[in-house]
Every structure is written in C-alpha cells, then in structure tokens.
Write a protein that holds these residues in place. Structure first.
Motif, PDB file in Angstrom:
ATOM      1  N   ASP A 147       0.864  -1.249   0.049  1.00 44.96           N
ATOM      2  CA  ASP A 147      -0.068  -0.078   0.055  1.00 44.96           C
ATOM      3  C   ASP A 147       0.832   1.180  -0.016  1.00 44.96           C
ATOM      4  O   ASP A 147       0.531   2.098  -0.721  1.00 44.96           O
ATOM      5  N   GLY A 148       1.711   1.380   0.914  1.00 41.27           N
ATOM      6  CA  GLY A 148       2.734   2.219   0.972  1.00 41.27           C
ATOM      7  C   GLY A 148       3.659   2.542  -0.656  1.00 41.27           C
ATOM      8  O   GLY A 148       3.699   3.733  -0.806  1.00 41.27           O
ATOM      9  N   PHE A 149       3.882   1.423  -1.176  1.00 40.05           N
ATOM     10  CA  PHE A 149       4.686   1.511  -2.459  1.00 40.05           C
ATOM     11  C   PHE A 149       3.885   1.758  -3.687  1.00 40.05           C
ATOM     12  O   PHE A 149       4.346   2.509  -4.518  1.00 40.05           O
ATOM     13  N   PHE A 150       2.712   1.193  -3.639  1.00 37.31           N
ATOM     14  CA  PHE A 150       1.733   1.202  -5.003  1.00 37.31           C
ATOM     15  C   PHE A 150       0.418   1.704  -4.665  1.00 37.31           C
ATOM     16  O   PHE A 150       0.117   2.838  -5.266  1.00 37.31           O
ATOM     17  N   GLY A 151      -0.139   0.508  -3.911  1.00 40.18           N
ATOM     18  CA  GLY A 151      -1.698   1.008  -3.422  1.00 40.18           C
ATOM     19  C   GLY A 151      -2.633   0.542  -3.814  1.00 40.18           C
ATOM     20  O   GLY A 151      -3.814  -0.104  -3.375  1.00 40.18           O
ATOM     21  N   PRO A 152      -3.120   0.399  -5.295  1.00 41.96           N
ATOM     22  CA  PRO A 152      -4.256  -0.042  -5.834  1.00 41.96           C
ATOM     23  C   PRO A 152      -4.725  -1.520  -5.388  1.00 41.96           C
ATOM     24  O   PRO A 152      -4.056  -2.413  -5.642  1.00 41.96           O
ATOM     25  N   GLY A 153      -6.009  -1.380  -4.943  1.00 40.15           N
ATOM     26  CA  GLY A 153      -6.475  -2.693  -4.422  1.00 40.15           C
ATOM     27  C   GLY A 153      -6.056  -3.347  -3.234  1.00 40.15           C
ATOM     28  O   GLY A 153      -6.482  -4.355  -2.759  1.00 40.15           O
ATOM     29  N   THR A 154      -5.530  -2.322  -2.334  1.00 42.69           N
ATOM     30  CA  THR A 154      -5.195  -2.637  -0.948  1.00 42.69           C
ATOM     31  C   THR A 154      -6.002  -3.239  -0.097  1.00 42.69           C
ATOM     32  O   THR A 154      -6.394  -4.103   0.457  1.00 42.69           O
ATOM     33  N   GLY A 155      -7.277  -2.432  -0.239  1.00 39.24           N
ATOM     34  CA  GLY A 155      -8.519  -2.804   0.571  1.00 39.24           C
ATOM     35  C   GLY A 155      -9.088  -4.030   0.123  1.00 39.24           C
ATOM     36  O   GLY A 155      -9.500  -4.971   1.161  1.00 39.24           O
TER      37      GLY A 155
END
Length: 250
Positions: A147-155
């Motif tokens: 999430d910190g590095f890229f993020g999309p789809g974390t949830g």
C-alpha cells in the motif's frame, strides 16, 4: 498551480471515492486519474491522495468501531506491522520505478475478484480461521508495504485475506480492513509529508469530501452487509485491473 475551480470539483470526487473506499476499497481508481488530469505531478498526487484517503477511512473506521465490529486490542500487532510496512513502501516509491508492478498487480486483482465471486466464505457468517490474529500479522505487514509503495487494490487484498485466512464474515472483514488501511495511510502520509510530497490545501479540501463519503459508505455497508460488499469488491478488483492494464499499454 492548480485552478481554483478544481478544489470544489476534486472535493466532490472525494465524496464518491470515500463512499466506495468505505465499502469495498478502490476509490483510488477514480481519484488518482482525477488528480493527474488536473495537472498534479504523479508523486504529489500519491501523497495528496493518501491524505484525503486517511481522513475518509478514519471516519468509516470509527463508524464500524462504534458498532463493535473491530477488536482493537487483538489486531494491534497486525496494525503495527502494517504501519511499518507502509512506511518502508512509501520510502521506496519515492526512489523506485513502479511500472513493473502495474503489470503484475492486475493478475493478483483478477485472482482476488475470482475468489470473492466464487468462494462460499464470502458471507456475513464467521468461518473457521486458518491463522490466528498474530499469524496474520506478517500478511498484513506485506499488504501494508504494498500500500505504501503502490496502493491500488489494498482494501480488496485486506478483505479477501481476512475472510480467507482469519475466517471473518465479510462485514467484519471490511470493518477491520478500514483499521488496517487507515494505519497504512497514516504511515504513508507521514513519509510523503516529510518528503514534501503533499499538496496540503488541496488535500484537506478533498479530505472533507472523503470524510462525508466515508460516513455514508460505512453506514450503507453495515445496513446491507455482504449482499452489497461482495459485488462491489468484485467490481473494484476488475475495474482496477482494467485501469492498470490500460495504463501499462497506453
């Protein structure tokens, strides 16, 4: 320099993304392109998006917590690892090209969508857990780093693994996802802020919209439960997949 009319426009967009994030995640699918089209440099867009997302997720998390859907003490070790992982990821993204990830992650998102769509565990009923809360902590930490590095789809990744590994019902998994996602957002915002990568005025305007969206979304999710969360999770995962693949080939 950002045109004045973009402040209310992006704040309105943040209401929608906050609503989506509170239920299924994936609001960045809308917010990041909106920021980039508005002329915000990519790394500044990441930092500013994290700020508004942090605020919207806090409201959603608080609403879920008041309904007793989050066990704060039990999940604190996971939250701490998520925080640390997200901090490392936010440092890395300011130094490393993320283009390769934008081709790998769609495969994970498609697998995630298939699991959510086909798994009999995707209901509001708790199931047998495969790992304990402490056993899940490294998984949470790895997702936090992502999430910190890229993020999309974390949830979506948090929710699917909480259902599949922890055996949580879908609404409880969504609630805990907000706690873990908020934790990763706090770490990311701190690191982006220290690096001077946040547009504060714009970000705080958008935060107001995200908080309204988070309030509306969390109440909607608690009212309708898995029958709303499940299709939105699938839609968010497939939407993110298409968006990332389009970005790669375009």
């Amino acid at each position: 320099m950002i045109d004045a009319w973009l402040y209310p426009a992006l704040t309105a967009v943040a209401v929608l993304t906050g609503f989506i994030d509170a239920i299924a995640g994936g609001g960045g699918l809308i917010m990041m392109p909106a920021l980039l089209v508005s002329g915000v440099p990519p790394i500044m867009a990441l930092g500013t998006n994290k700020l508004q997302s942090m605020c919207g997720t806090f409201v959603a998390m608080s609403n879920y917590g008041r309904k007793g859907l989050i066990d704060w003490k039990e999940n604190l070790p996971t939250a701490l690892l998520v925080f640390a992982g997200a901090g490392v990821g936010a440092l890395l993204v300011q130094r490393i090209d993320t283009r390769t990830l934008s081709l790998v992650i769609p495969l994970l998102l498609l697998a995630n969508a298939a699991y959510v769509l086909l798994s009999p565990r995707m209901t509001d009923e708790d199931a047998h857990q495969r790992v304990s809360s402490r056993g899940y902590a490294p998984v949470g930490g790895a997702i936090g780093l992502y999430d910190g590095f890229f993020g999309p789809g974390t949830g979506s990744f948090f929710t699917a693994t909480l259902v599949g590994l922890r055996g949580l019902g879908l609404t409880r998994a969504t609630a805990l996802t907000k706690f873990l996602n908020w934790t990763s957002n706090v770490a990311s915002v701190l690191l982006f802020a220290l690096g001077g990568k946040v547009l504060w005025t714009l970000g705080l305007c958008m935060a107001g919209g995200a908080m309204l969206g988070g309030w509306l979304g969390s109440h909607t999710a608690m009212k309708f439960g898995a029958r709303l969360i499940r299709p939105l999770l699938v839609t968010a995962s497939i939407g993110l997949t298409i968006r990332l693949l389009w970005g790669w080939f375009a």
